[in-house]
Design a protein around this motif. Structure first.
Motif, PDB file in Angstrom:
ATOM      1  N   CYS A   6       0.857  -1.171   0.000  1.00 50.33           N
ATOM      2  CA  CYS A   6       0.000   0.000   0.000  1.00 50.33           C
ATOM      3  C   CYS A   6       0.900   1.230   0.000  1.00 50.33           C
ATOM      4  O   CYS A   6       1.888   1.268   0.719  1.00 50.33           O
ATOM      5  CB  CYS A   6      -0.906  -0.025   1.230  1.00 50.33           C
ATOM      6  N   GLY A   7       0.575   2.237  -0.768  1.00 51.89           N
ATOM      7  CA  GLY A   7       1.435   3.408  -0.900  1.00 51.89           C
ATOM      8  C   GLY A   7       1.210   4.492   0.128  1.00 51.89           C
ATOM      9  O   GLY A   7       1.681   5.603  -0.040  1.00 51.89           O
ATOM     10  N   ILE A   8       0.518   4.191   1.231  1.00 51.57           N
ATOM     11  CA  ILE A   8       0.295   5.206   2.261  1.00 51.57           C
ATOM     12  C   ILE A   8       0.957   4.777   3.561  1.00 51.57           C
ATOM     13  O   ILE A   8       1.235   3.595   3.773  1.00 51.57           O
ATOM     14  CB  ILE A   8      -1.214   5.452   2.495  1.00 51.57           C
ATOM     15  N   HIS A   9       1.225   5.755   4.426  1.00 51.08           N
ATOM     16  CA  HIS A   9       1.847   5.460   5.719  1.00 51.08           C
ATOM     17  C   HIS A   9       0.850   4.788   6.650  1.00 51.08           C
ATOM     18  O   HIS A   9      -0.352   5.015   6.554  1.00 51.08           O
ATOM     19  CB  HIS A   9       2.345   6.748   6.384  1.00 51.08           C
ATOM     20  N   ASN A  10       1.350   3.990   7.567  1.00 48.07           N
ATOM     21  CA  ASN A  10       0.486   3.328   8.532  1.00 48.07           C
ATOM     22  C   ASN A  10       0.380   4.116   9.845  1.00 48.07           C
ATOM     23  O   ASN A  10      -0.077   3.597  10.841  1.00 48.07           O
ATOM     24  CB  ASN A  10       0.975   1.910   8.812  1.00 48.07           C
ATOM     25  N   HIS A  11       0.826   5.386   9.833  1.00 47.49           N
ATOM     26  CA  HIS A  11       0.735   6.231  11.015  1.00 47.49           C
ATOM     27  C   HIS A  11       0.554   7.671  10.571  1.00 47.49           C
ATOM     28  O   HIS A  11       0.830   8.025   9.435  1.00 47.49           O
ATOM     29  CB  HIS A  11       1.993   6.092  11.883  1.00 47.49           C
ATOM     30  N   GLU A  12       0.074   8.483  11.494  1.00 51.37           N
ATOM     31  CA  GLU A  12      -0.114   9.904  11.189  1.00 51.37           C
ATOM     32  C   GLU A  12       1.213  10.643  11.340  1.00 51.37           C
ATOM     33  O   GLU A  12       2.136  10.168  11.999  1.00 51.37           O
ATOM     34  CB  GLU A  12      -1.154  10.498  12.130  1.00 51.37           C
TER      35      GLU A  12
END
Length: 97
Positions: A6-12
């Motif tokens: 997945c191309g998004i971070h797993n944290h803010e």
């Protein structure tokens, strides 16, 4: 090999830069202040508090102050190990050992 799922971070994103090595690094002037205060036997926590008083955006941690102190001591000592430096200073100041 790394497989991207997945191309998004797993944290803010973090709200503060406290603890990040790049944001907390010491400038050349701050390193000089640390060295001067160290010569005056000021405790590391007081050095850190003084740096933070002069710059509200300072993200330096106590560990970085300890590292700066160690680097300064190593630069004074040169390539000599600590015991050789001690023996050299004892000879220079004409202590009996």
């Amino acid at each position: 090999m790394m497989k991207l799922i997945c191309g998004i971070h797993n944290h803010e994103m973090t709200k503060s830069l406290v603890g990040h090595p790049y944001a907390g690094r010491l400038t050349k002037d701050e390193k000089n202040v640390v060295a001067d205060m160290m010569k005056s036997m000021v405790k590391p926590i007081n050095i850190l508090l003084m740096l933070k008083e002069h710059n509200n955006n300072n993200y330096t941690t106590i560990k970085q102050i300890y590292n700066a102190r160690h680097a300064y001591r190593s630069s004074i000592r040169g390539s000599n190990p600590e015991m050789q430096q001690l023996m050299m200073l004892l000879d220079r100041d004409q202590y009996i050992h």
